[in-house]
Write a protein that holds these residues in place. Structure first.
Motif, short mmCIF file in Angstrom:
data_model
loop_
_atom_site.label_atom_id
_atom_site.label_comp_id
_atom_site.label_asym_id
_atom_site.label_seq_id
_atom_site.Cartn_x
_atom_site.Cartn_y
_atom_site.Cartn_z
N ARG A 21 0.83 -1.21 0.00
CA ARG A 21 0.00 0.00 0.00
C ARG A 21 0.86 1.26 0.00
NH1 ARG A 21 -3.60 -3.61 2.94
NH2 ARG A 21 -2.85 -2.96 4.99
N LEU A 22 1.99 1.22 0.69
CA LEU A 22 2.89 2.38 0.65
C LEU A 22 3.43 2.59 -0.76
CD1 LEU A 22 4.89 2.11 3.99
CD2 LEU A 22 3.19 3.83 3.35
N ARG A 23 3.72 1.50 -1.47
CA ARG A 23 4.16 1.63 -2.87
C ARG A 23 3.05 2.23 -3.74
NH1 ARG A 23 6.60 -4.09 -3.91
NH2 ARG A 23 6.22 -4.31 -1.75
N LEU A 24 1.81 1.82 -3.49
CA LEU A 24 0.69 2.40 -4.24
C LEU A 24 0.56 3.89 -3.96
CD1 LEU A 24 -1.98 -0.43 -3.80
CD2 LEU A 24 -0.80 0.21 -5.92
N VAL A 25 0.70 4.28 -2.70
CA VAL A 25 0.65 5.70 -2.34
C VAL A 25 1.76 6.45 -3.08
CG1 VAL A 25 1.07 7.37 -0.47
CG2 VAL A 25 -0.46 5.42 -0.10
N SER A 26 2.95 5.89 -3.08
CA SER A 26 4.08 6.53 -3.76
C SER A 26 3.80 6.70 -5.25
CB SER A 26 5.34 5.70 -3.54
OG SER A 26 6.43 6.28 -4.20
N ARG A 27 3.29 5.65 -5.90
CA ARG A 27 3.01 5.74 -7.34
C ARG A 27 1.93 6.78 -7.62
NH1 ARG A 27 2.61 0.39 -10.62
NH2 ARG A 27 3.12 1.88 -12.24
N LEU A 28 0.88 6.79 -6.80
CA LEU A 28 -0.20 7.77 -7.01
C LEU A 28 0.29 9.19 -6.73
CD1 LEU A 28 -3.18 5.77 -5.46
CD2 LEU A 28 -2.91 6.42 -7.88
N CYS A 29 1.18 9.32 -5.78
CA CYS A 29 1.74 10.63 -5.46
C CYS A 29 2.63 11.14 -6.60
CB CYS A 29 2.53 10.54 -4.16
SG CYS A 29 3.06 12.12 -3.51
N ASP A 30 3.46 10.25 -7.13
CA ASP A 30 4.39 10.62 -8.20
C ASP A 30 3.70 10.85 -9.54
OD1 ASP A 30 6.53 10.44 -6.49
OD2 ASP A 30 7.17 8.47 -7.18
N ARG A 31 2.73 10.01 -9.86
CA ARG A 31 2.15 10.00 -11.21
C ARG A 31 0.71 10.48 -11.30
NH1 ARG A 31 4.77 4.20 -12.17
NH2 ARG A 31 6.93 4.90 -12.25
N GLY A 32 0.09 10.79 -10.16
CA GLY A 32 -1.29 11.25 -10.18
C GLY A 32 -2.27 10.10 -10.34
N PRO A 33 -3.53 10.43 -10.59
CA PRO A 33 -4.57 9.41 -10.70
C PRO A 33 -4.22 8.34 -11.73
CG PRO A 33 -5.55 11.59 -10.66
CD PRO A 33 -4.06 11.78 -10.79
N MET A 34 -4.52 7.08 -11.36
CA MET A 34 -4.18 5.95 -12.23
C MET A 34 -5.25 4.87 -12.14
SD MET A 34 -0.14 5.55 -11.24
CE MET A 34 0.25 4.36 -12.51
N SER A 35 -5.38 4.12 -13.21
CA SER A 35 -6.27 2.96 -13.24
C SER A 35 -5.56 1.78 -12.56
CB SER A 35 -6.62 2.59 -14.67
OG SER A 35 -5.46 2.12 -15.34
N ILE A 36 -6.32 0.77 -12.23
CA ILE A 36 -5.73 -0.44 -11.65
C ILE A 36 -4.77 -1.07 -12.65
CG2 ILE A 36 -6.23 -2.78 -10.82
CD1 ILE A 36 -8.79 -1.62 -9.59
N THR A 37 -5.11 -1.01 -13.91
CA THR A 37 -4.22 -1.55 -14.95
C THR A 37 -2.85 -0.88 -14.88
OG1 THR A 37 -6.11 -2.01 -16.37
CG2 THR A 37 -3.95 -1.91 -17.43
N ARG A 38 -2.84 0.44 -14.80
CA ARG A 38 -1.56 1.16 -14.72
C ARG A 38 -0.86 0.93 -13.39
NH1 ARG A 38 -2.11 7.15 -15.90
NH2 ARG A 38 0.13 7.06 -15.57
N LEU A 39 -1.64 0.84 -12.30
CA LEU A 39 -1.04 0.58 -10.99
C LEU A 39 -0.40 -0.81 -10.93
CD1 LEU A 39 -3.72 2.17 -8.66
CD2 LEU A 39 -1.31 2.84 -8.79
#
Length: 108
Positions: A21-39
């Motif tokens: 979940r921390l990695r997901l937070v980091s990715r969303l923070c760095d790249r903005g809104p994303m689909s599950i496919t992109r995540l």
């Protein structure tokens, strides 16, 4: 709107207490809104597992989703991260106060 569970600090920090979940937070923070496919792209974690983690984070009020065509796009909810900062600032102040009292006790 937040559920009573999501407003609790324990739910907030429990949701953040997982490496995925921390990695997901980091990715969303760095790249903005994303689909599950992109995540999920480039990850060894399955789409189903990512979905499960996002639901936990949503329950804690950390993320929200919106439908865009056939996919849900997930984004961080900055208010909950501001809550986390306030909780941590409060704990830090309490520690500073306790250390100050200890210093006064030892010096006097």
């Amino acid at each position: 709107m937040s559920s009573p569970r999501s407003s609790r600090p324990t739910a907030l920090f429990a949701a953040l207490g997982d490496q995925t979940r921390l990695r997901l937070v980091s990715r969303l923070c760095d790249r903005g809104p994303m689909s599950i496919t992109r995540l999920t792209a480039g990850s060894k974690v399955t789409r189903q597992a990512i979905t499960k983690h996002l639901r936990v984070m949503q329950e804690a009020g950390l993320v929200r989703s919106a439908r865009h065509g056939r996919e849900s796009v997930w984004q961080l909810d900055q208010r909950r991260f501001e809550d986390a900062r306030r909780y941590l600032d409060q704990i830090s102040k309490q520690w500073d106060d306790a250390l100050g009292r200890l210093r006064n006790f030892v010096e006097n």
